[in-house]
Design a protein around this motif. Structure first.
Motif, PDB file in Angstrom:
ATOM      1  N   ALA A   3       1.093   3.102  -1.908  1.00 52.74           N
ATOM      2  CA  ALA A   3       0.413   1.898  -2.375  1.00 52.74           C
ATOM      3  C   ALA A   3      -0.811   2.256  -3.213  1.00 52.74           C
ATOM      4  CB  ALA A   3       0.006   1.036  -1.189  1.00 52.74           C
ATOM      5  N   GLN A   4      -0.774   1.936  -4.485  1.00 58.57           N
ATOM      6  CA  GLN A   4      -1.919   2.133  -5.377  1.00 58.57           C
ATOM      7  C   GLN A   4      -2.422   0.759  -5.794  1.00 58.57           C
ATOM      8  OE1 GLN A   4      -0.304   4.499  -8.551  1.00 58.57           O
ATOM      9  NE2 GLN A   4      -0.265   6.359  -7.320  1.00 58.57           N
ATOM     10  N   GLY A   5      -3.531   0.337  -5.200  1.00 56.85           N
ATOM     11  CA  GLY A   5      -4.089  -0.972  -5.510  1.00 56.85           C
ATOM     12  C   GLY A   5      -3.556  -2.090  -4.614  1.00 56.85           C
ATOM     13  N   TRP A   6      -2.734  -1.763  -3.630  1.00 54.35           N
ATOM     14  CA  TRP A   6      -2.205  -2.727  -2.668  1.00 54.35           C
ATOM     15  C   TRP A   6      -2.805  -2.430  -1.302  1.00 54.35           C
ATOM     16  CZ3 TRP A   6       1.973  -6.274  -3.629  1.00 54.35           C
ATOM     17  CH2 TRP A   6       2.533  -6.182  -4.900  1.00 54.35           C
ATOM     18  N   GLU A   7      -2.898  -3.427  -0.441  1.00 55.07           N
ATOM     19  CA  GLU A   7      -3.310  -3.186   0.941  1.00 55.07           C
ATOM     20  C   GLU A   7      -2.409  -3.979   1.885  1.00 55.07           C
ATOM     21  OE1 GLU A   7      -6.835  -5.853   2.510  1.00 55.07           O
ATOM     22  OE2 GLU A   7      -7.417  -4.929   0.605  1.00 55.07           O
ATOM     23  N   LEU A   8      -2.201  -3.391   3.051  1.00 55.52           N
ATOM     24  CA  LEU A   8      -1.407  -4.067   4.079  1.00 55.52           C
ATOM     25  C   LEU A   8      -2.313  -5.041   4.809  1.00 55.52           C
ATOM     26  CD1 LEU A   8       1.240  -4.419   5.595  1.00 55.52           C
ATOM     27  CD2 LEU A   8       0.556  -2.526   7.075  1.00 55.52           C
ATOM     28  N   GLN A   9      -1.984  -6.325   4.703  1.00 57.30           N
ATOM     29  CA  GLN A   9      -2.769  -7.387   5.333  1.00 57.30           C
ATOM     30  C   GLN A   9      -1.974  -7.935   6.507  1.00 57.30           C
ATOM     31  OE1 GLN A   9      -2.756 -11.219   3.331  1.00 57.30           O
ATOM     32  NE2 GLN A   9      -4.946 -11.374   3.651  1.00 57.30           N
ATOM     33  N   TRP A  24       2.103  -6.916   2.105  1.00 54.07           N
ATOM     34  CA  TRP A  24       1.378  -6.085   1.160  1.00 54.07           C
ATOM     35  C   TRP A  24       0.834  -6.989   0.075  1.00 54.07           C
ATOM     36  CZ3 TRP A  24       0.211  -1.073   1.762  1.00 54.07           C
ATOM     37  CH2 TRP A  24       0.906  -0.359   2.739  1.00 54.07           C
ATOM     38  N   ILE A  25      -0.489  -6.905  -0.207  1.00 51.89           N
ATOM     39  CA  ILE A  25      -1.129  -7.824  -1.143  1.00 51.89           C
ATOM     40  C   ILE A  25      -2.012  -7.065  -2.134  1.00 51.89           C
ATOM     41  CG2 ILE A  25      -3.088  -8.304   0.384  1.00 51.89           C
ATOM     42  CD1 ILE A  25      -2.835 -11.277  -0.646  1.00 51.89           C
ATOM     43  N   THR A  26      -2.110  -7.610  -3.348  1.00 52.66           N
ATOM     44  CA  THR A  26      -2.991  -7.066  -4.374  1.00 52.66           C
ATOM     45  C   THR A  26      -3.527  -8.201  -5.223  1.00 52.66           C
ATOM     46  OG1 THR A  26      -3.225  -5.441  -6.152  1.00 52.66           O
ATOM     47  CG2 THR A  26      -1.150  -6.684  -6.076  1.00 52.66           C
ATOM     48  N   ASP A  27      -4.632  -7.935  -5.897  1.00 55.70           N
ATOM     49  CA  ASP A  27      -5.150  -8.876  -6.887  1.00 55.70           C
ATOM     50  C   ASP A  27      -5.507  -8.132  -8.179  1.00 55.70           C
ATOM     51  OD1 ASP A  27      -7.448  -7.528  -6.175  1.00 55.70           O
ATOM     52  OD2 ASP A  27      -8.562  -9.305  -5.565  1.00 55.70           O
ATOM     53  N   ARG A  28      -4.858  -6.976  -8.388  1.00 55.86           N
ATOM     54  CA  ARG A  28      -5.127  -6.134  -9.552  1.00 55.86           C
ATOM     55  C   ARG A  28      -3.896  -5.995 -10.438  1.00 55.86           C
ATOM     56  NH1 ARG A  28      -6.753  -0.667  -7.289  1.00 55.86           N
ATOM     57  NH2 ARG A  28      -5.894  -0.135  -9.312  1.00 55.86           N
ATOM     58  N   VAL A  29      -4.066  -6.169 -11.731  1.00 56.70           N
ATOM     59  CA  VAL A  29      -2.999  -5.899 -12.688  1.00 56.70           C
ATOM     60  C   VAL A  29      -2.783  -4.389 -12.731  1.00 56.70           C
ATOM     61  CG1 VAL A  29      -2.349  -5.981 -15.132  1.00 56.70           C
ATOM     62  CG2 VAL A  29      -3.457  -7.953 -14.071  1.00 56.70           C
ATOM     63  N   GLY A  30      -1.537  -3.953 -12.712  1.00 58.57           N
ATOM     64  CA  GLY A  30      -1.211  -2.539 -12.755  1.00 58.57           C
ATOM     65  C   GLY A  30      -1.103  -1.880 -11.393  1.00 58.57           C
ATOM     66  N   ALA A  31      -1.304  -2.640 -10.322  1.00 60.50           N
ATOM     67  CA  ALA A  31      -1.159  -2.089  -8.968  1.00 60.50           C
ATOM     68  C   ALA A  31       0.313  -1.772  -8.723  1.00 60.50           C
ATOM     69  CB  ALA A  31      -1.674  -3.084  -7.933  1.00 60.50           C
ATOM     70  N   ARG A  32       0.582  -0.609  -8.085  1.00 58.15           N
ATOM     71  CA  ARG A  32       1.964  -0.190  -7.839  1.00 58.15           C
ATOM     72  C   ARG A  32       2.207   0.023  -6.352  1.00 58.15           C
ATOM     73  NH1 ARG A  32       1.112   3.165 -12.558  1.00 58.15           N
ATOM     74  NH2 ARG A  32       0.645   4.865 -11.138  1.00 58.15           N
ATOM     75  N   LEU A  33       3.319  -0.524  -5.890  1.00 60.95           N
ATOM     76  CA  LEU A  33       3.754  -0.366  -4.508  1.00 60.95           C
ATOM     77  C   LEU A  33       5.161   0.207  -4.526  1.00 60.95           C
ATOM     78  CD1 LEU A  33       3.265  -0.958  -1.441  1.00 60.95           C
ATOM     79  CD2 LEU A  33       4.382  -3.159  -1.847  1.00 60.95           C
ATOM     80  N   LYS A  34       5.334   1.394  -3.917  1.00 63.90           N
ATOM     81  CA  LYS A  34       6.664   2.006  -3.815  1.00 63.90           C
ATOM     82  C   LYS A  34       7.080   2.005  -2.354  1.00 63.90           C
ATOM     83  CE  LYS A  34       6.754   5.182  -7.730  1.00 63.90           C
ATOM     84  NZ  LYS A  34       6.890   6.597  -8.124  1.00 63.90           N
ATOM     85  N   LEU A  54      13.514  -9.559  -1.738  1.00 65.65           N
ATOM     86  CA  LEU A  54      12.070  -9.460  -1.585  1.00 65.65           C
ATOM     87  C   LEU A  54      11.527 -10.835  -1.214  1.00 65.65           C
ATOM     88  CD1 LEU A  54      11.356  -7.400  -4.827  1.00 65.65           C
ATOM     89  CD2 LEU A  54      11.731  -6.518  -2.516  1.00 65.65           C
ATOM     90  N   LEU A  55      10.841 -10.922  -0.081  1.00 67.08           N
ATOM     91  CA  LEU A  55      10.188 -12.167   0.328  1.00 67.08           C
ATOM     92  C   LEU A  55       8.748 -12.095  -0.153  1.00 67.08           C
ATOM     93  CD1 LEU A  55      10.437 -14.847   1.957  1.00 67.08           C
ATOM     94  CD2 LEU A  55       9.527 -13.568   3.905  1.00 67.08           C
ATOM     95  N   TYR A  56       8.356 -13.017  -1.021  1.00 66.06           N
ATOM     96  CA  TYR A  56       7.025 -12.980  -1.618  1.00 66.06           C
ATOM     97  C   TYR A  56       6.386 -14.370  -1.563  1.00 66.06           C
ATOM     98  CZ  TYR A  56       9.189 -15.038  -5.778  1.00 66.06           C
ATOM     99  OH  TYR A  56       9.850 -15.877  -6.637  1.00 66.06           O
ATOM    100  N   THR A  57       5.074 -14.403  -1.741  1.00 65.76           N
ATOM    101  CA  THR A  57       4.319 -15.654  -1.708  1.00 65.76           C
ATOM    102  C   THR A  57       4.231 -16.246  -3.102  1.00 65.76           C
ATOM    103  OG1 THR A  57       2.994 -14.905   0.157  1.00 65.76           O
ATOM    104  CG2 THR A  57       2.087 -16.705  -1.149  1.00 65.76           C
ATOM    105  N   VAL A  58       4.422 -17.554  -3.185  1.00 67.80           N
ATOM    106  CA  VAL A  58       4.214 -18.318  -4.415  1.00 67.80           C
ATOM    107  C   VAL A  58       3.064 -19.268  -4.127  1.00 67.80           C
ATOM    108  CG1 VAL A  58       5.243 -19.983  -6.004  1.00 67.80           C
ATOM    109  CG2 VAL A  58       6.647 -18.190  -5.016  1.00 67.80           C
ATOM    110  N   SER A  59       2.059 -19.277  -5.008  1.00 67.12           N
ATOM    111  CA  SER A  59       0.917 -20.145  -4.769  1.00 67.12           C
ATOM    112  C   SER A  59       0.284 -20.575  -6.090  1.00 67.12           C
ATOM    113  CB  SER A  59      -0.110 -19.449  -3.866  1.00 67.12           C
ATOM    114  OG  SER A  59      -1.029 -20.387  -3.344  1.00 67.12           O
ATOM    115  N   TYR A  60      -0.766 -21.373  -6.016  1.00 62.21           N
ATOM    116  CA  TYR A  60      -1.294 -22.079  -7.177  1.00 62.21           C
ATOM    117  C   TYR A  60      -2.613 -21.552  -7.723  1.00 62.21           C
ATOM    118  CZ  TYR A  60      -4.009 -24.193  -3.442  1.00 62.21           C
ATOM    119  OH  TYR A  60      -4.821 -24.382  -2.358  1.00 62.21           O
TER     120      TYR A  60
END
Length: 138
Positions: A3-9, A24-34, A54-60
């Motif tokens: 995880a580069q720029g991601w954190e486990l929340q 796994w969450i990020t708020d940075r452009v270019g963050a990579r999660l393998k 992939l189960l992901y969050t969609v928000s506003y």
């Protein structure tokens, strides 16, 4: 997991309470999660289509885009996933990425620049499934 720029929340601390919302969450452009999954289903199902879900969050508010790719082992086409929602609600969505079968399928999620300005992205879960011939099962 790399995880580069991601954190486990595990917990989300809202204004009024604390909720268990792992991912796994990020708020940075270019963050990579393998991450690695086993997308092989044995000789009996060799050649069948396999999908990584992939189960992901969609928000506003400030959510963005991520590109899913196969980094090694398996192969797939790049897929851009949009986590923005025009409605004022947050929910989970599944995105299916077709991949080839491989015991060490390494996938990568990388956040992309979003013309709308948001950069948040959260992946909560990964599931691998194979298409089953329902006629053969009956």
């Amino acid at each position: 997991v790399e995880a580069q720029g991601w954190e486990l929340q595990v917990y989300y601390r809202g204004a009024r309470n604390v909720q268990i919302k792992p991912g796994w969450i990020t708020d940075r452009v270019g963050a990579r999660l393998k991450f690695s999954v086993d997308s092989s289903f044995g000789a009996e199902l060799e050649g069948r289509e396999v999908e990584v879900l992939l189960l992901y969050t969609v928000s506003y508010d400030g959510w963005g885009l991520a590109q899913a790719t196969c980094a090694s082992g398996c192969t797939c086409k790049p897929h851009t996933i949009n986590a923005t929602n025009t409605a004022r609600s947050s929910l989970h969505r599944l995105y299916a990425v077709p991949v080839t079968q491989h015991p060490e399928c390494v996938m990568q999620l990388e956040t992309l620049p979003n013309p709308g300005g948001g950069s948040k992205f959260k992946m909560s879960s990964v599931v691998v499934r194979v298409a089953v011939d329902t006629a053969a099962v009956a």
